[in-house]
Design a protein around this motif. Sequence first.
Motif, PDB file in Angstrom:
ATOM      1  N   LEU A 201       0.846  -1.247   0.051  1.00 40.72           N
ATOM      2  CA  LEU A 201      -0.027   0.207   0.430  1.00 40.72           C
ATOM      3  C   LEU A 201       0.903   1.339  -0.275  1.00 40.72           C
TER       4      LEU A 201
ATOM      5  N   VAL B  22       0.087   4.168  -2.550  1.00 43.46           N
ATOM      6  CA  VAL B  22      -0.597   5.764  -2.136  1.00 43.46           C
ATOM      7  C   VAL B  22       0.160   7.177  -1.812  1.00 43.46           C
TER       8      VAL B  22
ATOM      9  N   GLY C   5      -6.538  -4.016  -6.479  1.00 40.72           N
ATOM     10  CA  GLY C   5      -7.350  -4.166  -5.562  1.00 40.72           C
ATOM     11  C   GLY C   5      -8.199  -5.785  -5.692  1.00 40.72           C
TER      12      GLY C   5
ATOM     13  N   ALA D 147      -9.480  -0.440   1.438  1.00 44.40           N
ATOM     14  CA  ALA D 147      -8.684  -0.068   0.405  1.00 44.40           C
ATOM     15  C   ALA D 147      -8.880  -0.951  -0.840  1.00 44.40           C
TER      16      ALA D 147
ATOM     17  N   LEU E 175      -9.422   0.938  -4.420  1.00 43.37           N
ATOM     18  CA  LEU E 175      -8.480   0.830  -5.224  1.00 43.37           C
ATOM     19  C   LEU E 175      -8.805   0.395  -6.717  1.00 43.37           C
TER      20      LEU E 175
ATOM     21  N   VAL F 171      -9.581   4.571   0.180  1.00 47.48           N
ATOM     22  CA  VAL F 171      -8.396   3.594   0.356  1.00 47.48           C
ATOM     23  C   VAL F 171      -7.749   4.597   1.462  1.00 47.48           C
TER      24      VAL F 171
END
Length: 440
Positions: free
Chosen positions: A105, A109, A147, A386, A390, A423
């Motif tokens: 992640l 991000v 995802g 998240a 995504l 997210v």
Amino acid sequence: MANNLPVAPDAAQALAAATPVDRDRYADLLRLFSITMVALGHWVVALLTLHGAGPVSTSLPVMLTTWVWQVMALFFFVGGFAHARALRHRPPPGDFIRARVSRLLPPVVAMLAIWAGLAGALDVSGLATGQLAVGLHRITVPLWFLGVYLLIVLAAPTMMRLHLRFGLWRVAGALAVAAAAVDSVALGAGVPLVGYANLVFVWLAVHQLGFGYADGTLARGGRRLAAALALGGLAGTVLLVFGTSVYPVLMVGLPGNEVANSSPPTLALLTQSLFLVGLALLLRPAGTALANRPRTWFVVATGNTVIMTIFCWHLTACYLVQGALLLGSVHLPAADTPVWLLVLPGWLAACALVCVGLVAVFRRFERARPPASVGTGAAVVGVFAAAVGLFAVSGTGLDGLVGWRAETAAGGLPSAWLALGLVAAGVALLRGRRRLGSRP
């Protein structure tokens, strides 16, 4: 060729000596190979999109090449292997989930934060039009994979329990039957939305094969099993594609020919995945010998430390190359011209060079983070949020973040903002409480 790689012999030898003897170097080689093929494939598609594909995307020989360079199956296969190795000590589910996503992640991000800021600035300035708008919309498209992969991470402990109880072939077979049932509704009955269930069933089946690789089931089958998977998978794909009128030839969409077995996945993509896994198993002795060379292993091991950084920034590299061409008023020939094959290597080399620079800048986001205490419930909810965010932003893109030109969802907010919010919420839950003694 591997022995000619520009790597300091001392560094290569030291890394080779420090690598645990039980490390499966071939799995690392497959992981790096698959992400490299993803980047190369996207760069080729971008070249076709930006400078013209002509009839290339509808040529049968070209369409058949997608059966080889659609390699996402290898990533899920190696992911299953890695998850099985991590689960053999039966860690608490929350710890397992947090450990698996700690490197996944942060790079994405950082990428989303930078691109969202850039998209907002371009929108406010009125520059988010034409190719820039298209670029902002498509920059997030590859994030569908992450995802789905996060959902696979959530399912891994349960799938391992099923694997231990019922064995590889029963579980993988049940998932294949489920994928076929989904196709019968989505393609046969004309309810296409149902097809997205195969994002789980198809990739979980491939992921399950990774469990079989980790516990030796596939190795015990030897070359005979590997050949059966490769030939059976290829025969199944040929039968589904050319023996029915339901499945398209393409395993990944091309400009001007977007209908493919990958979006959403189909049973034909699963059989193609079996072909790739079988082929990878057949090549394992040669690949292991290659990965055991100190210089090759140095490249493979180093590349594996920046896998997610490559994934997140390879499209940006392509955009920067195209931007330089636009500034220089350089227009490359279309794919149906005789000189296109001469242009292609230069385009790929330029994209690769820029990508290396971006990886050098952003690789620090992929470094391991200090451990945190996260409850299982918070870890599951965080990863699920998240994952949904995504997958959603991969479809909405980042164009029109400011103003009324954006796609809107409930409440009139731009859909991309809702996806980005999911997210952010998921990442916040996964941060947990830092353990005493860990650095902030």
